[in-house]
Structure formats: C-alpha cells, structure tokens
Design an enzyme around this catalytic site. Structure first.
Site, PDB file in Angstrom:
ATOM      1  N   HIS A 306       0.842  -1.191   0.000  1.00 49.17           N
ATOM      2  CA  HIS A 306       0.000   0.000   0.000  1.00 49.17           C
ATOM      3  C   HIS A 306       0.873   1.236   0.000  1.00 49.17           C
ATOM      4  O   HIS A 306       1.944   1.229   0.604  1.00 49.17           O
ATOM      5  CB  HIS A 306      -0.909   0.009   1.242  1.00 49.17           C
ATOM      6  CG  HIS A 306      -2.084   0.916   1.091  1.00 49.17           C
ATOM      7  ND1 HIS A 306      -2.018   2.245   1.379  1.00 49.17           N
ATOM      8  CD2 HIS A 306      -3.337   0.677   0.633  1.00 49.17           C
ATOM      9  CE1 HIS A 306      -3.185   2.793   1.125  1.00 49.17           C
ATOM     10  NE2 HIS A 306      -4.010   1.866   0.667  1.00 49.17           N
ATOM     11  N   ASP A 363      -7.907  -5.597   0.269  1.00 45.02           N
ATOM     12  CA  ASP A 363      -8.408  -6.428  -0.820  1.00 45.02           C
ATOM     13  C   ASP A 363      -7.987  -7.883  -0.729  1.00 45.02           C
ATOM     14  O   ASP A 363      -8.447  -8.708  -1.520  1.00 45.02           O
ATOM     15  CB  ASP A 363      -7.924  -5.867  -2.168  1.00 45.02           C
ATOM     16  CG  ASP A 363      -8.578  -4.538  -2.453  1.00 45.02           C
ATOM     17  OD1 ASP A 363      -9.761  -4.406  -2.145  1.00 45.02           O
ATOM     18  OD2 ASP A 363      -7.900  -3.633  -2.966  1.00 45.02           O
TER      19      ASP A 363
END
Ligand code: CMC
Length: 428
Positions: A306, A363
């Site tokens: 991320h 996710d």
C-alpha cells in the site's frame, strides 16, 4: 500564522516557506508562493510527498496501521456502527444522535428508487459488459435524470445530490448485476437496512421471498464500512479534481468510479481472488513469491502492499475475521482461503516483503468473502464503488465548501521538443 518555516536556497537566494501542522500526522510545507518567488515548480509524480488539499474527514497513520474517520478508529466503527451512521459521520463530522440518525436514514431510504427510464439505459449495454463499465455509464447518466440537483453553488442541491448518490448506488449496483445474469430488476424495499436492501435487490427474485441471513448482512455492513473512505487515494483525488472545475456531482462520482476500476486500486480485490485461484494450492506459493520478487517479472502479489500503510492494513484484520465468520456460517471450506492464509504467512516472514514493508491490504481477504456470498469477481469493484461513494461525496462536499478551493491544475517538467518550424508532409 505558522510558527515553523522551511527555507530553500536557489541561485544564491534564500526563500522561506511556512510549515503548517495538522491535528496529527506530518507537517506540510506551504509552497503556494514558490513558483511566483523562484520561477520553479516542484516535481512529485504520484504525489508521494504532496498534500493536495486540507481535509478533516479521514486520517491514516501508515506506519502504525491506523485509520480514523473523523477521529474514530475503523475497527470500532466496523464493529459497532451501521453504514448509515458512518455515512452521516463522514458527511457531517459527528456521530448522529438517535433522532438525527432516524431522520438521515429516512431521507436516504426515500431516494433509493431510480428514475424508471434509467432501466432502459441498462439495455443499451451488452449482457457480458463488465459491471464497472455499466457503473461508469449509468452513474454518469444520473446528471441527465436529476437536473434539479446539479447546481453546485446551491448548498441544498448539493445535499440532495449527495443523498441521491448514497441512496441510489446500491440500486444501481444491484441492477448492473441483475442485467448481467438476465434476471428482472428488483425494486428497493425501504424497511430493510442499507445492506439488507442491497442483498435483496441483488440476490432476490420476484418469484419467491428473499430471506436475509444476518451473518451475511453483518459481513456486508462491515465490508461497506471498511471501504467507505480512505483520504486522498487515487479515485478520491480524481473526484476532487473533476469537481474542482465545477463539474456536477454525478459526473464527478462517475470519474471516481473510472479511476477505482484499475487493478492497482479498487480492481485489486478482483485481481487478488483471481491470483489466489490461479495459485490454487499451497505448494505453488513459493513459485508466485519468487515471481513477485523478480524484478524482470511484472507480477505483483495482488492484495499486498500500500502507498500509505507500511504496517498491517487495519481493514485487512477485520476482513480476515469476517472471512472466517462467513465461511463458517455458509459451511464452505474454500481452498482459496487456505492459500490466502499460507501466502500471507510466507510473505510476512520473507525478507523481501519485510524489508519493503509489504503487508496484506483490504483487498486480500475481501474477495474470499464476496465470492462465498455469491458475488461474481466482476462485481467486487462495484461493491467497493458503492461503499466509497459516501467518502467521495463527503470529500467533494468538503472541497466545494472550502472558500480557498481552486481548479486543480498541476504543472509539469516539459522534456519534449523545443519550438521548431512546421515541415510540409512531402518534405519530411
Ligand atoms: N508485490 C510485490 N512487490 C511489491 C508489491 C506487491 N504487491 N507492492 C509493492 N512492491 C514492491 C515494488 O516492486 C517496489 O519495489 P522496488 O522498491 O524494489 O522497486 C516497492 O515494493 C514499492 O512499490 P511501489 O510500487 O513503489 O509502491 P506504491 O506505493 O507506488 O504502490 C501499490 C502501492 C498498492 C500500487 C502496490 O503495492 C501494488 O501494486 N500492490 C498490488 C495491488 C493492490 O493490492 N492494490 C490495492 C491497494 S489497497 C486498496 C485501494 O486503496 O485501492
């Protein structure tokens, strides 16, 4: 007045810039006068060091793995709140009182239906169209249906547009699914919760009653809350940039949906599950870990890494627990979950992932849950868009209400040809 400043030396001159502090988080150097004073721009592709706006909605501490909405930790909201409560919080800054929540919920539920003619619009798409393509088109088309809420200078119209978008998104998303499977559209039923209503519009059929499983409803509620906002990510920045020109809110949210679709952003949940299925069994994990580490191979572990989190994504923790709950409730033993757990374990102990601080993101587990509930992978990003609409709308409203708001207009480092004379085609 800022009490700290940063100085820059250039061409033997020195320039001072105020340093502004937020409530928490890194300070920012206010360089708005930089170009006027120095004639130079800053260069920051991907905005890795640039705050594009001031915001009081969401805060992320990426090193600690903390996500706060209006100051409230995401895990507390996911555990205790309804989606309506979180939507109210994001839009208004405070948790609602019981009376405020009832009024807000009433208002949202009164906007859940879409203009009947909108259903004709779906029929223009191929049945096998990706539902995100349908979402981009249909949400963009809302501005052609709701003319009375497109004047962004009118605060009342902005509020109505915000409520309409939050209310209609589940209906529009469910219709995209129904169209793809060739079933009739199911109208909203307003005595159900936001998530219960969505589940019924998606999986219900007119031929029989639809019973909402409370474990699934709770899981969906959590998934929606976990995706509701995430400060200045790519799609939210897209919504703000589109909105900065004065574009109407429906067009801005359609722009956000288009950006979210990409596999590096909202499309990662679909890509993550496809990857886990492709790996198929734990014995094949080392092969994929090796590929993710190979500089000459474009493959990345989807659902890992991320831009902001350099620690475990707090949303992934809630997602992991929810995956366990849903699979147990449905009596599903999905080998994909075993692959996911083992992959996570191996990656978290691998030097490459440790050194680069790559952890599972939101996710990584969401696809396993959504697939168990019965959603096809192509719908995963649609659900993300549905939930994120609340954050987009809150961020768009914050921007429009900001008296310092200007059209977003980045500059560039030009490396193309300098001025030259046109050469006629027969002389080239
Ligand atoms: N697998 C393998 N290596 C990775 C991964 C990954 N998933 N993510 C980053 N890296 C490596 C990357 O190769 C780079 O290595 P080096 O420094 O040697 O060049 C380093 O880690 C930093 O990566 P980056 O691409 O510079 O980092 P970024 O901040 O630009 O990208 C990201 C962030 C999310 C796009 C990236 O981690 C990624 O592509 N992840 C997979 C896609 C994904 O799961 N996206 C969902 C994000 S969360 C939901 C959302 O907000 O939309």
């Amino acid at each position: 007045m800022a009490d700290k400043s940063a100085s820059l030396s250039m061409d033997e001159k020195s320039f001072d810039y105020p340093v502004r502090a937020g409530t928490v988080g890194p300070d920012v150097i206010d360089i708005r006068k930089l170009y006027g004073q120095t004639g130079a721009f800053t260069f920051d592709p991907g905005f890795t060091s640039t705050a594009s706006c001031e915001s009081a909605i969401t805060y992320i501490d990426g090193d600690k793995g903390v996500l706060l909405h209006r100051g409230y930790p995401i895990d507390q909201l996911a555990e205790n709140s309804t989606f309506m409560e979180v939507a109210y919080l994001l839009l208004n800054g405070e948790l609602p009182t019981r009376a405020e929540l009832d009024k807000f919920t009433y208002t949202i539920t009164r906007h859940t239906m879409v203009h009947e003619q909108l259903s004709q619009f779906y029929r223009g798409f191929r049945r096998d169209a990706h539902p995100m393509a349908v979402m981009c088109g249909v949400v963009g088309a809302l501005s052609a249906f709701y003319h009375d809420s497109t004047d962004i200078t009118d605060p009342h119209q902005r509020t109505v547009a915000s409520h309409r978008l939050i209310a209609k998104m589940p209906t529009i998303a469910a219709m995209a699914y129904k169209y793809s499977v060739g079933q009739p559209f199911v109208y909203p039923q307003n005595d159900l919760s936001y998530t219960g209503n969505f589940l019924r519009m998606t999986f219900g059929v007119p031929a029989e009653p639809y019973e909402i499983n409370p474990v699934i409803e709770r899981a969906m509620r959590r998934i929606f809350i976990l995706h509701a906002d995430h400060e200045q990510n790519a799609s939210t920045s897209t919504v703000r940039l589109a909105g900065s020109s004065g574009a109407n809110p429906f067009a801005c949210i359609a722009a956000g949906i288009a950006c979210l679709w990409g596999p590096a952003h909202g499309g990662a949940n679909e890509a993550a599950l496809n990857m886990l299925r492709e790996i198929g069994r734990p014995e094949r994990i080392p092969e994929y870990i090796a590929r993710a580490k190979d500089k000459d191979d474009p493959f990345r572990l989807m659902g890992f890494g991320h831009r902001v989190y350099k620690n475990y994504d707090p949303r992934a923790k809630v997602m992991q627990a929810t995956a366990d709950e849903v699979l147990k409730e449905l009596g599903i033993s999905d080998p994909v979950l075993d692959v996911a757990r083992e992959l996570e374990h191996i990656a978290l102990h691998d030097e490459y992932f440790i050194e680069k601080k790559l952890y599972p993101n939101v996710d990584f587990y969401s696809g396993v849950i959504l697939s168990a509930i019965g959603f096809p992978t192509s719908m995963f990003t649609v659900l993300f868009a549905l939930a994120r609409t609340t954050g987009w709308v809150a961020q768009w409203n914050e921007m429009i209400s900001d008296p310092d708001q200007k059209i977003g207009r980045p500059r560039q480092l030009y490396t193309g040809a300098a001025q030259r004379e046109y050469v006629p085609v027969d002389k080239r």
